[in-house]
Design a protein around this motif. Sequence first.
Motif, PDB file in Angstrom:
ATOM      1  N   LEU A 188       0.905  -1.251   0.066  1.00  3.90           N
ATOM      2  CA  LEU A 188       0.125   0.006   0.044  1.00  3.90           C
ATOM      3  C   LEU A 188       0.947   1.361   0.082  1.00  3.90           C
ATOM      4  CD1 LEU A 188      -2.962   1.288   0.275  1.00  3.90           C
ATOM      5  CD2 LEU A 188      -2.461   1.086   2.719  1.00  3.90           C
ATOM      6  N   THR A 189       1.013   2.114  -0.888  1.00  6.54           N
ATOM      7  CA  THR A 189       1.641   3.077  -1.322  1.00  6.54           C
ATOM      8  C   THR A 189       0.988   4.443  -1.251  1.00  6.54           C
ATOM      9  OG1 THR A 189       3.101   1.926  -2.571  1.00  6.54           O
ATOM     10  CG2 THR A 189       3.773   4.084  -2.686  1.00  6.54           C
ATOM     11  N   VAL A 190       1.657   5.144  -0.229  1.00  2.00           N
ATOM     12  CA  VAL A 190       1.063   6.544   0.108  1.00  2.00           C
ATOM     13  C   VAL A 190       1.877   7.631  -0.045  1.00  2.00           C
ATOM     14  CG1 VAL A 190      -0.173   8.187   1.747  1.00  2.00           C
ATOM     15  CG2 VAL A 190      -0.696   5.620   1.716  1.00  2.00           C
ATOM     16  N   GLY A 191       1.605   8.621  -1.032  1.00  2.00           N
ATOM     17  CA  GLY A 191       2.662   9.742  -1.215  1.00  2.00           C
ATOM     18  C   GLY A 191       1.827  11.035  -0.462  1.00  2.00           C
ATOM     19  N   VAL A 192       2.976  11.956   0.006  1.00  2.00           N
ATOM     20  CA  VAL A 192       2.638  12.922   0.893  1.00  2.00           C
ATOM     21  C   VAL A 192       3.393  14.273   0.257  1.00  2.00           C
ATOM     22  CG1 VAL A 192       2.524  14.018   3.272  1.00  2.00           C
ATOM     23  CG2 VAL A 192       2.511  11.700   2.783  1.00  2.00           C
ATOM     24  N   ILE A 193       2.590  15.371  -0.012  1.00  2.00           N
ATOM     25  CA  ILE A 193       3.292  16.439  -0.878  1.00  2.00           C
ATOM     26  C   ILE A 193       2.776  17.673  -0.150  1.00  2.00           C
ATOM     27  CG2 ILE A 193       3.306  17.929  -3.008  1.00  2.00           C
ATOM     28  CD1 ILE A 193       2.861  15.160  -4.382  1.00  2.00           C
ATOM     29  N   GLY A 194       3.702  18.670   0.007  1.00  2.00           N
ATOM     30  CA  GLY A 194       3.128  19.819   0.633  1.00  2.00           C
ATOM     31  C   GLY A 194       2.520  20.668  -0.258  1.00  2.00           C
ATOM     32  N   ARG A 225       2.601  23.966   0.098  1.00  9.29           N
ATOM     33  CA  ARG A 225       3.504  25.178   0.005  1.00  9.29           C
ATOM     34  C   ARG A 225       4.813  24.439   0.538  1.00  9.29           C
ATOM     35  NH1 ARG A 225       4.102  26.979   4.757  1.00  9.29           N
ATOM     36  NH2 ARG A 225       2.485  27.857   6.009  1.00  9.29           N
ATOM     37  N   GLY A 226       5.895  25.316   0.650  1.00 11.10           N
ATOM     38  CA  GLY A 226       7.164  25.104   1.366  1.00 11.10           C
ATOM     39  C   GLY A 226       6.753  25.138   2.816  1.00 11.10           C
ATOM     40  N   GLY A 227       7.386  24.321   3.716  1.00 12.08           N
ATOM     41  CA  GLY A 227       7.254  24.288   5.108  1.00 12.08           C
ATOM     42  C   GLY A 227       5.816  23.929   5.570  1.00 12.08           C
ATOM     43  N   ALA A 228       4.957  23.087   4.818  1.00 13.00           N
ATOM     44  CA  ALA A 228       3.573  23.116   5.127  1.00 13.00           C
ATOM     45  C   ALA A 228       3.792  21.632   6.237  1.00 13.00           C
ATOM     46  CB  ALA A 228       2.826  22.387   3.844  1.00 13.00           C
ATOM     47  N   GLY A 229       4.902  20.877   6.252  1.00 18.43           N
ATOM     48  CA  GLY A 229       4.940  19.736   7.243  1.00 18.43           C
ATOM     49  C   GLY A 229       4.653  18.530   6.423  1.00 18.43           C
ATOM     50  N   ALA A 230       4.818  18.094   5.153  1.00 19.32           N
ATOM     51  CA  ALA A 230       4.600  17.077   4.337  1.00 19.32           C
ATOM     52  C   ALA A 230       5.587  16.035   4.969  1.00 19.32           C
ATOM     53  CB  ALA A 230       4.763  17.486   2.862  1.00 19.32           C
ATOM     54  N   SER A 231       6.821  16.223   4.977  1.00 21.31           N
ATOM     55  CA  SER A 231       7.996  15.633   5.613  1.00 21.31           C
ATOM     56  C   SER A 231       7.540  15.050   6.937  1.00 21.31           C
ATOM     57  CB  SER A 231       9.494  16.193   5.647  1.00 21.31           C
ATOM     58  OG  SER A 231       9.754  16.399   4.294  1.00 21.31           O
ATOM     59  N   THR A 232       7.314  15.805   7.642  1.00 23.05           N
ATOM     60  CA  THR A 232       6.736  15.345   8.981  1.00 23.05           C
ATOM     61  C   THR A 232       5.680  14.401   9.081  1.00 23.05           C
ATOM     62  OG1 THR A 232       7.645  17.404   9.856  1.00 23.05           O
ATOM     63  CG2 THR A 232       6.115  16.228  11.497  1.00 23.05           C
ATOM     64  N   LEU A 233       4.803  14.632   8.455  1.00 25.41           N
ATOM     65  CA  LEU A 233       3.818  13.849   8.192  1.00 25.41           C
ATOM     66  C   LEU A 233       4.034  12.510   7.671  1.00 25.41           C
ATOM     67  CD1 LEU A 233       0.618  13.086   8.691  1.00 25.41           C
ATOM     68  CD2 LEU A 233       0.145  14.280   6.328  1.00 25.41           C
ATOM     69  N   ALA A 234       4.657  12.479   6.458  1.00 23.48           N
ATOM     70  CA  ALA A 234       5.152  11.219   6.044  1.00 23.48           C
ATOM     71  C   ALA A 234       6.079  10.442   7.118  1.00 23.48           C
ATOM     72  CB  ALA A 234       6.102  11.551   4.745  1.00 23.48           C
ATOM     73  N   ALA A 235       6.977  11.003   7.713  1.00 23.03           N
ATOM     74  CA  ALA A 235       7.645  10.339   8.731  1.00 23.03           C
ATOM     75  C   ALA A 235       6.732   9.621   9.704  1.00 23.03           C
ATOM     76  CB  ALA A 235       8.672  11.230   9.245  1.00 23.03           C
ATOM     77  N   VAL A 278       5.783   4.645   2.379  1.00 22.67           N
ATOM     78  CA  VAL A 278       5.228   6.053   2.442  1.00 22.67           C
ATOM     79  C   VAL A 278       6.292   7.074   1.588  1.00 22.67           C
ATOM     80  CG1 VAL A 278       4.880   7.995   3.758  1.00 22.67           C
ATOM     81  CG2 VAL A 278       4.221   5.473   4.504  1.00 22.67           C
ATOM     82  N   LEU A 279       5.845   7.774   0.715  1.00 23.20           N
ATOM     83  CA  LEU A 279       6.842   8.739  -0.142  1.00 23.20           C
ATOM     84  C   LEU A 279       6.594   9.902   0.425  1.00 23.20           C
ATOM     85  CD1 LEU A 279       6.147   6.033  -2.342  1.00 23.20           C
ATOM     86  CD2 LEU A 279       7.736   7.392  -3.772  1.00 23.20           C
ATOM     87  N   ASP A 280       7.730  10.644   0.758  1.00 21.10           N
ATOM     88  CA  ASP A 280       7.802  12.233   0.672  1.00 21.10           C
ATOM     89  C   ASP A 280       8.217  12.825  -0.532  1.00 21.10           C
ATOM     90  OD1 ASP A 280       7.799  14.977   1.764  1.00 21.10           O
ATOM     91  OD2 ASP A 280       9.743  14.577   2.320  1.00 21.10           O
ATOM     92  N   LEU A 281       7.346  13.406  -1.332  1.00 18.92           N
ATOM     93  CA  LEU A 281       7.274  13.755  -2.593  1.00 18.92           C
ATOM     94  C   LEU A 281       7.647  15.508  -2.780  1.00 18.92           C
ATOM     95  CD1 LEU A 281       4.621  11.551  -4.180  1.00 18.92           C
ATOM     96  CD2 LEU A 281       7.006  11.386  -4.532  1.00 18.92           C
ATOM     97  N   PRO A 282       8.250  15.875  -3.858  1.00 17.80           N
ATOM     98  CA  PRO A 282       8.537  16.912  -4.052  1.00 17.80           C
ATOM     99  C   PRO A 282       7.418  17.885  -4.684  1.00 17.80           C
ATOM    100  CG  PRO A 282       9.395  15.952  -5.721  1.00 17.80           C
ATOM    101  CD  PRO A 282       9.142  14.931  -4.679  1.00 17.80           C
TER     102      PRO A 282
END
Length: 383
Positions: free
Chosen positions: A122-128, A130-140, A237-241
């Motif tokens: 099951l593969t979920v991508g997370v994208i912000g 805008r910059g600094g939205a917290g996408a990396s934090t949510l992905a982790a 889980v992918l943290d995407l640009p």
Amino acid sequence: MRSGEERDGPLLITEDEELLDDLLRLCAAAGALPEVAHHPPRRTAEWERPPLVIVGADCAARLTGSARRAGVVIAGREADEVAVLRQAVAIGAERVLSLPEGERWLVDRIADAAEGAGAPALTVGVIGGRGGAGASTLAAALAVTAARTGERTLLVDGDPLGGGLDVLLGGEQEKGLRWPAFAESRGRVAGGALAASLPRLHALRVLSWDRGAEVDVPPPAVRAVLAAARRRGGVVVLDLPRRVDGAAAEALAQVDTVLLVVPAELRAVAAARRVADGVRAVLDDVRVVACGPPGPGHGGGPAADEIARLLGLPLAGELPWEAGLPDDLARGLAPGMRARGPLARFCAGFWARVRGEGGGGPGAVAAGAAGRGDGPGAGGAVR
């Protein structure tokens, strides 16, 4: 000898030393360690146990009288001879291969057999938005929460300019491969070997970037690595640009659902619209996670439902601000480690809904996120 990363491979039956060398090379390429014999095993269990049996054309006639089983392939330099083809029909072989023409197919078949034919991750991508939205934090946090429940989990850093998810998880000194090591990957990558080569942090595997000069990982390499990750099953889980270039498009092509993280600000909504347009050019299933601003209340920003309406996207959930998160990160505590915090509760609710309604297969996130939660509270609403 086993290195600990190989998987149980096929049974090879041949007396042709040149053919055996070729088959051993193909097994190594697939990351599988085979058994070798010169005749079919006499015991039924030994014949049926291997996930695949590859029989040299020189030994095909010796299968006469053997019990039929699935997963038998005949291979050789002149495997298309009439006698070999007739023997293949008689024993129910799934394929007759001439080498070297059939090598690529055979490597894939060996890898499939050794890895097993389970459901893809099951593969979920997370994208912000805008910059600094917290996408990396949510992905982790999503990855940490999934791993905490015993799920086989891989966290992938898809943003070369993001600073590295291994740093966010406090594991920048951990040994293991980073993205630049896979820049030349093509074709098929063995899923088990991929996972074993990556740093292990907080009970999950992490594919991140190193601190060297930026390395371009071409789309074929991204495709090969993520396909291997998905074949292992579990959760990816992918943290995407935010910008969808060729590599990001390859990543999105293997994602079931994208969560678009949007702070409750009108400017963030405007920026997120452009991000969403780029993502939806590749993937239809994009859902909004509305983030509350620091401090109590919404500070006059739009409500979660309004953000989703303005973007024309379904709402996956609302994530309140977690006051102690910056201090936790500074102390090396990974996102989502506080089980009672809003972030961890949001992630736990998200995965519970996915597993409960979707069963964990492709599209499960869409089914799970479509339902509504119990309403906003200390842990946030998951919809």
